[in-house]
Design a protein around this motif. Structure first.
Motif, mmCIF file in Angstrom:
data_model
loop_
_atom_site.group_PDB
_atom_site.id
_atom_site.type_symbol
_atom_site.label_atom_id
_atom_site.label_comp_id
_atom_site.label_asym_id
_atom_site.label_seq_id
_atom_site.Cartn_x
_atom_site.Cartn_y
_atom_site.Cartn_z
ATOM 1 N N ALA A 150 53.277 43.159 38.793
ATOM 2 C CA ALA A 150 52.551 41.542 38.309
ATOM 3 C C ALA A 150 51.925 40.847 39.331
ATOM 4 C CB ALA A 150 53.800 41.238 37.230
ATOM 5 N N ALA A 151 52.986 40.423 40.225
ATOM 6 C CA ALA A 151 51.937 39.712 41.469
ATOM 7 C C ALA A 151 51.084 40.053 41.596
ATOM 8 C CB ALA A 151 53.235 39.215 42.486
ATOM 9 N N LEU A 152 51.117 40.941 42.157
ATOM 10 C CA LEU A 152 49.443 41.661 42.235
ATOM 11 C C LEU A 152 48.545 41.658 41.375
ATOM 12 C CD1 LEU A 152 47.883 43.380 44.446
ATOM 13 C CD2 LEU A 152 48.884 45.697 43.289
ATOM 14 N N ALA A 153 48.872 41.963 39.895
ATOM 15 C CA ALA A 153 47.630 42.065 39.105
ATOM 16 C C ALA A 153 47.423 40.611 39.025
ATOM 17 C CB ALA A 153 48.036 42.982 37.873
ATOM 18 N N SER A 154 48.378 39.088 39.104
ATOM 19 C CA SER A 154 47.974 38.142 38.904
ATOM 20 C C SER A 154 46.978 37.787 39.953
ATOM 21 C CB SER A 154 49.253 37.317 38.916
ATOM 22 O OG SER A 154 50.165 37.900 37.480
ATOM 23 N N LEU A 155 47.567 38.129 40.702
ATOM 24 C CA LEU A 155 46.167 37.395 41.992
ATOM 25 C C LEU A 155 45.036 38.073 42.891
ATOM 26 C CD1 LEU A 155 49.412 36.874 45.184
ATOM 27 C CD2 LEU A 155 47.721 35.142 43.976
ATOM 28 N N THR A 156 44.890 39.624 41.865
ATOM 29 C CA THR A 156 43.589 40.197 42.096
ATOM 30 C C THR A 156 42.374 40.216 40.748
ATOM 31 O OG1 THR A 156 44.505 42.062 41.729
ATOM 32 C CG2 THR A 156 44.576 41.011 43.981
ATOM 33 N N PHE A 157 43.224 40.532 39.548
ATOM 34 C CA PHE A 157 42.670 41.249 38.892
ATOM 35 C C PHE A 157 42.301 39.664 37.888
ATOM 36 C CE2 PHE A 157 45.634 44.323 36.706
ATOM 37 C CZ PHE A 157 45.345 45.280 38.233
ATOM 38 N N PRO A 158 40.696 40.515 37.191
ATOM 39 C CA PRO A 158 39.965 39.293 36.863
ATOM 40 C C PRO A 158 40.795 38.112 35.254
ATOM 41 C CG PRO A 158 38.412 41.017 37.158
ATOM 42 C CD PRO A 158 39.811 41.423 37.707
ATOM 43 N N GLY A 159 40.673 36.842 35.603
ATOM 44 C CA GLY A 159 41.802 36.049 34.821
ATOM 45 C C GLY A 159 40.669 35.820 33.605
ATOM 46 N N ALA A 160 42.127 35.407 32.322
ATOM 47 C CA ALA A 160 41.035 35.286 31.173
ATOM 48 C C ALA A 160 41.270 33.783 31.689
ATOM 49 C CB ALA A 160 42.623 34.844 30.537
ATOM 50 N N ALA A 161 39.976 33.093 30.820
ATOM 51 C CA ALA A 161 39.804 31.556 30.612
ATOM 52 C C ALA A 161 40.450 30.339 30.162
ATOM 53 C CB ALA A 161 37.896 31.341 30.151
ATOM 54 N N GLY A 162 40.234 29.364 30.751
ATOM 55 C CA GLY A 162 41.176 28.420 29.738
ATOM 56 C C GLY A 162 42.548 27.800 30.713
#
Length: 249
Positions: A150-162
């Motif tokens: 989850a930490a890896l995804a949070s730091l690297t995956f394209p984030g949702a707007a807002g």
């Protein structure tokens, strides 16, 4: 000191364990995501402790399994299960990405969220009941790995707007946060493989598959990765890895 404050903030944000209450300042949040697996390590120790206590008290499989299912929820305050529920609710709507994000922000729980959480906890309990008696040491790195993913995804995956908690933590992430998240991932993976290669290997594989699946889901269905998607990833990867442990251990 910045790292220690980030660890304290991670425990206060992502758990109900005893932790200092720190302000949501950028310097305090620099390594909060990278410290998320450390919260998982404490939860893993609690699971091992519960199994040892259950064996000492000669508890039956149902009581052992219920404890294993509810301890992570109690220790985390249900924050990841809340994200799972919001994501299930949004996906069940079959709406567009923008509408799905609005559903995920709604503080009210929909029918599909309730059904999804109930089904998840029932399946988790049933799988936990299938674990061998005694202490299953594979449960120690399991919550570490799910939170490292989850930490890896949070730091690297394209984030949702807002705006949101994840966006704030991501924006404040220090230069070493990603390295720390990868280090936690490597340590948890190594622990699984050393403890039981025949079971730990499939557990690791299913955890990585959950990571890839949620990445695709966030891009196509949710308009980007969010805090709720991170909670969904934690819960999905944990139950997938638990299934492998229950079947193979």
């Amino acid at each position: 000191m910045k790292v220690l404050r980030s660890i304290g903030l991670a425990f206060s944000l992502f758990s109900r364990l005893l932790a200092p209450r720190l302000a949501w300042r950028e310097d305090n949040m620099a390594y909060a995501l990278a410290a998320l697996p450390l919260v998982g390590l404490v939860i893993g120790l609690l699971l091992i402790g519960w199994q040892a206590l259950a064996g000492w008290c000669a508890f039956g499989p149902p009581l052992r399994a219920v404890g294993l299912a509810l301890l992570p929820v109690a220790a985390s305050g249900g924050i990841h299960l809340d994200g799972f529920a919001d994501t299930v609710d949004a996906l069940a709507s079959h709406a567009g990405p923008e509408q799905k994000r609005q559903i995920m922000k709604d503080p009210h729980a929909g029918a599909f969220a309730v059904i999804g959480v109930c089904a998840y906890l029932l399946l988790y309990t049933a799988l936990a009941a299938e674990l061998p008696e005694g202490v299953c040491w594979l449960l120690l790195p399991l919550p570490v790995l799910s939170r490292a993913l989850a930490a890896l995804a949070s730091l690297t995956f394209p984030g949702a707007a807002g705006p949101g908690l994840l966006a704030a933590c991501r924006g404040a992430a220090g230069p070493g946060a990603l390295v720390a998240a990868l280090a936690w991932l490597a340590l948890a993976a190594l622990a699984l493989l050393l403890l039981d290669p025949g079971t730990g290997g499939p557990m690791l594989g299913l955890g990585l598959l959950a990571l890839l699946y949620v990445n695709r889901l966030a891009k196509k269905e949710l308009g980007g990765f969010s805090g709720d998607a991170a909670g969904f990833l934690v819960q999905l990867s944990e139950i997938a890895m638990l299934a492998a442990a229950a079947i193979l251990a």
